[in-house]
Design a protein around this motif. Structure first.
Motif, PDB file in Angstrom:
ATOM      1  N   SER A  32       0.802  -1.177  -0.071  1.00  0.00           N
ATOM      2  CA  SER A  32      -0.051  -0.200   0.085  1.00  0.00           C
ATOM      3  C   SER A  32       0.846   1.082   0.074  1.00  0.00           C
ATOM      4  CB  SER A  32      -0.830   0.147   1.196  1.00  0.00           C
ATOM      5  OG  SER A  32      -1.627   1.333   1.388  1.00  0.00           O
ATOM      6  N   LEU A  33       0.290   2.254  -0.721  1.00  0.00           N
ATOM      7  CA  LEU A  33       1.229   3.482  -0.553  1.00  0.00           C
ATOM      8  C   LEU A  33       0.666   4.464   0.302  1.00  0.00           C
ATOM      9  CD1 LEU A  33       1.868   4.259  -4.564  1.00  0.00           C
ATOM     10  CD2 LEU A  33       3.451   3.706  -2.756  1.00  0.00           C
ATOM     11  N   ASP A  34      -0.343   3.956   1.123  1.00  0.00           N
ATOM     12  CA  ASP A  34      -1.231   4.726   2.250  1.00  0.00           C
ATOM     13  C   ASP A  34      -0.346   4.432   3.453  1.00  0.00           C
ATOM     14  OD1 ASP A  34      -2.450   5.491   4.459  1.00  0.00           O
ATOM     15  OD2 ASP A  34      -4.174   4.894   3.710  1.00  0.00           O
ATOM     16  N   PRO A  35       0.691   5.301   4.132  1.00  0.00           N
ATOM     17  CA  PRO A  35       1.441   4.876   5.202  1.00  0.00           C
ATOM     18  C   PRO A  35       0.692   4.110   6.336  1.00  0.00           C
ATOM     19  CG  PRO A  35       1.711   7.182   4.532  1.00  0.00           C
ATOM     20  CD  PRO A  35       0.782   6.708   3.851  1.00  0.00           C
TER      21      PRO A  35
ATOM     22  N   ARG B   9      -8.683  -7.950  -0.810  1.00  0.00           N
ATOM     23  CA  ARG B   9     -10.004  -7.229  -1.205  1.00  0.00           C
ATOM     24  C   ARG B   9     -10.219  -6.138  -0.053  1.00  0.00           C
ATOM     25  NH1 ARG B   9     -14.549  -9.006  -3.250  1.00  0.00           N
ATOM     26  NH2 ARG B   9     -13.686 -10.956  -3.901  1.00  0.00           N
ATOM     27  N   HIS B  10      -9.858  -6.457   1.318  1.00  0.00           N
ATOM     28  CA  HIS B  10     -10.255  -5.695   2.502  1.00  0.00           C
ATOM     29  C   HIS B  10      -9.114  -4.637   2.822  1.00  0.00           C
ATOM     30  CE1 HIS B  10     -13.759  -7.533   2.750  1.00  0.00           C
ATOM     31  NE2 HIS B  10     -13.549  -8.820   3.028  1.00  0.00           N
ATOM     32  N   PHE B  11      -8.110  -4.623   1.808  1.00  0.00           N
ATOM     33  CA  PHE B  11      -6.958  -3.688   2.356  1.00  0.00           C
ATOM     34  C   PHE B  11      -6.511  -2.639   1.207  1.00  0.00           C
ATOM     35  CE2 PHE B  11      -6.590  -7.211   5.243  1.00  0.00           C
ATOM     36  CZ  PHE B  11      -6.114  -6.671   6.331  1.00  0.00           C
ATOM     37  N   ASN B  12      -6.009  -3.362   0.054  1.00  0.00           N
ATOM     38  CA  ASN B  12      -5.687  -2.450  -0.834  1.00  0.00           C
ATOM     39  C   ASN B  12      -6.496  -2.352  -2.309  1.00  0.00           C
ATOM     40  OD1 ASN B  12      -5.003  -4.795  -1.874  1.00  0.00           O
ATOM     41  ND2 ASN B  12      -2.894  -4.394  -1.662  1.00  0.00           N
ATOM     42  N   ARG B  13      -7.527  -3.000  -2.375  1.00  0.00           N
ATOM     43  CA  ARG B  13      -8.180  -3.246  -3.885  1.00  0.00           C
ATOM     44  C   ARG B  13      -8.207  -2.029  -4.341  1.00  0.00           C
ATOM     45  NH1 ARG B  13     -13.658  -6.589  -5.112  1.00  0.00           N
ATOM     46  NH2 ARG B  13     -14.508  -5.168  -3.554  1.00  0.00           N
ATOM     47  N   ASN B  14      -8.733  -0.803  -3.520  1.00  0.00           N
ATOM     48  CA  ASN B  14      -9.014   0.479  -4.383  1.00  0.00           C
ATOM     49  C   ASN B  14      -7.959   1.383  -4.567  1.00  0.00           C
ATOM     50  OD1 ASN B  14     -11.740  -0.194  -4.392  1.00  0.00           O
ATOM     51  ND2 ASN B  14     -12.074   0.484  -2.384  1.00  0.00           N
ATOM     52  N   GLU B  15      -6.696   0.919  -4.274  1.00  0.00           N
ATOM     53  CA  GLU B  15      -5.507   1.901  -4.581  1.00  0.00           C
ATOM     54  C   GLU B  15      -4.876   1.646  -5.829  1.00  0.00           C
ATOM     55  OE1 GLU B  15      -2.456   2.213  -1.495  1.00  0.00           O
ATOM     56  OE2 GLU B  15      -3.842   1.154  -0.099  1.00  0.00           O
TER      57      GLU B  15
ATOM     58  N   HIS C 234      -9.035 -12.886  -1.098  1.00  0.00           N
ATOM     59  CA  HIS C 234      -8.607 -13.113  -2.390  1.00  0.00           C
ATOM     60  C   HIS C 234      -9.254 -12.385  -3.087  1.00  0.00           C
ATOM     61  CE1 HIS C 234      -6.818 -15.006  -5.979  1.00  0.00           C
ATOM     62  NE2 HIS C 234      -8.263 -15.170  -6.342  1.00  0.00           N
ATOM     63  N   THR C 235      -8.713 -11.737  -4.386  1.00  0.00           N
ATOM     64  CA  THR C 235      -9.341 -11.188  -5.289  1.00  0.00           C
ATOM     65  C   THR C 235      -8.596 -11.304  -6.826  1.00  0.00           C
ATOM     66  OG1 THR C 235     -10.212  -8.979  -6.093  1.00  0.00           O
ATOM     67  CG2 THR C 235      -8.509  -8.836  -4.518  1.00  0.00           C
ATOM     68  N   SER C 236      -9.273 -11.629  -7.916  1.00  0.00           N
ATOM     69  CA  SER C 236      -8.528 -11.620  -9.074  1.00  0.00           C
ATOM     70  C   SER C 236      -7.892 -10.427  -9.769  1.00  0.00           C
ATOM     71  CB  SER C 236      -9.817 -12.144 -10.033  1.00  0.00           C
ATOM     72  OG  SER C 236      -9.153 -12.073 -11.631  1.00  0.00           O
TER      73      SER C 236
END
Ligand code: SAM
Length: 322
Positions: A121-124, A161-167, A201-203
């Motif tokens: 993640s690029l969010d500290p 899925r619940h950590f960095n999927r939208n980064e 897990h996410t594809s």
């Protein structure tokens, strides 16, 4: 050349030099490294012999991994031993990057050709939540130094899925001006992480589709390139890679073998067991190890069995390196 019965050639060795890690990534060692038995990791002289035997069988690239390889005090000597082995043209390392600012120049002086750093993640704050360490700034600084030294850098980010999927957007912004290859790796199930895997897990396929819709072009890889798919865009200095171990034919381009820090040959990241090769290092000529490698390779399977939830002997990837 090391070749299996499916015609795959193995010119690439992933060599783990320790299974100790100082990070506690949620998907790998969420409770940190647990030392349950005394460890006797491969020594420098053993590493030299392994590198020579593999090189004699056509291996040209060694990636040093772990655990966290930068925890070994003799890492520069290990890099040097690999880089000075006749036939080895490329020595790479996969690390978590926390020691990069102070150590990268000594690795480069020792002969390092390229560097993979894991940044999920690029969010500290998110980075700290995933790894257990507030070290993102130091790691990014280390990457800057590596780039200034002319080292090729790849950054690995495990998709969750619940950590960095939208980064995706912040990663894309970063590589607009940064000449690094950013590789998204699909989370893999291991012996210890089933619940986390099921939840996270996410594809990688939606990322691929988005890239292609937005002007990214898939780079045609040569036959020996391995299973990552890579994409380039004229407006970006960096590239994107996708590693999708659950995709069809992922293993068809497998080009690598693995040796664990305890000297076991793993024919696959998810093999049933590691095969002890340390015993063959007593022979100084290296001939015995070469013969054994050729014979053990006959058992390599055409694919992993992750689709069936079969993770072999691999409790977590720190055991063996990713
Ligand atoms: N400590 C080093 C590092 O952080 O890169 C090297 C070892 S680490 C096991 C190697 C790579 O494997 C890292 O990029 C890590 O994110 C990835 N990895 C670990 N467990 C994984 C899993 N279950 N699925 C996918 N990638 C994983």
């Amino acid at each position: 050349m090391l070749e299996d019965k499916f015609g795959r050639r193995f010119h690439y060795l992933r060599l783990s030099i320790t299974d100790v890690c100082n990070f506690s990534c949620e998907y790998c060692l969420p409770n940190g490294y647990q030392c349950d038995t005394p460890r006797d990791f491969l020594r420098l002289e053993e590493i030299r012999k392994i590198a020579t035997a593999f090189a004699n069988l056509g291996t040209s690239k060694i990636r040093i991994t772990g655990g966290e390889p930068s925890l070994r005090k003799d890492l520069p000597e290990i890099i040097q031993a690999c880089a000075s082995t006749p036939g080895i043209e490329h020595v790479a390392i996969t690390c978590n990057g926390y020691k990069l600012p102070e150590q990268i120049s000594s690795w480069v002086d020792a002969g390092l050709s390229s560097l993979n750093v894991s940044i999920d993640s690029l969010d500290p704050r998110m980075f700290a939540a995933i790894t257990g360490h507030d070290k993102l700034k130091t790691i990014i600084q280390g990457i800057e130094i590596a780039l200034e030294l002319g080292i090729k850098v790849k950054v690995n980010a495990v998709l969750m899925r619940h950590f960095n999927r939208n980064e995706l957007d912040s990663f894309l912004d970063w590589i607009k001006e940064k000449p690094v290859t950013l590789r998204f790796i699909e989370l893999m199930q291991t012996g210890d992480n089933k619940l986390f895997f099921d939840q996270n897990h996410t594809s990688g396929l939606p990322i691929k589709e988005r890239l292609l819709d937005n002007g990214w072009q898939q780079i045609e890889q040569n036959k020996t390139a391995g299973p990552a798919q890579e994409f380039t865009h004229k407006d970006y200095k960096g590239n994107i890679g996708l590693i999708m171990p659950y995709s069809k034919d992922f293993c068809a381009t497998c080009n690598r073998l693995r040796i664990s820090a305890l000297g076991k040959l793993h024919l696959c990241l998810f093999s049933e067991q590691g095969l002890d090769v340390r015993q063959f290092l007593l022979d100084n000529s290296g001939q015995r190890l070469q013969e054994e490698l050729v014979s053990l390779l006959a058992d390599k399977k055409s694919t992993h069995f992750l689709h069936d939830g079969y993770t072999g002997a691999t409790k977590h990837l720190a055991m063996l390196g990713g």
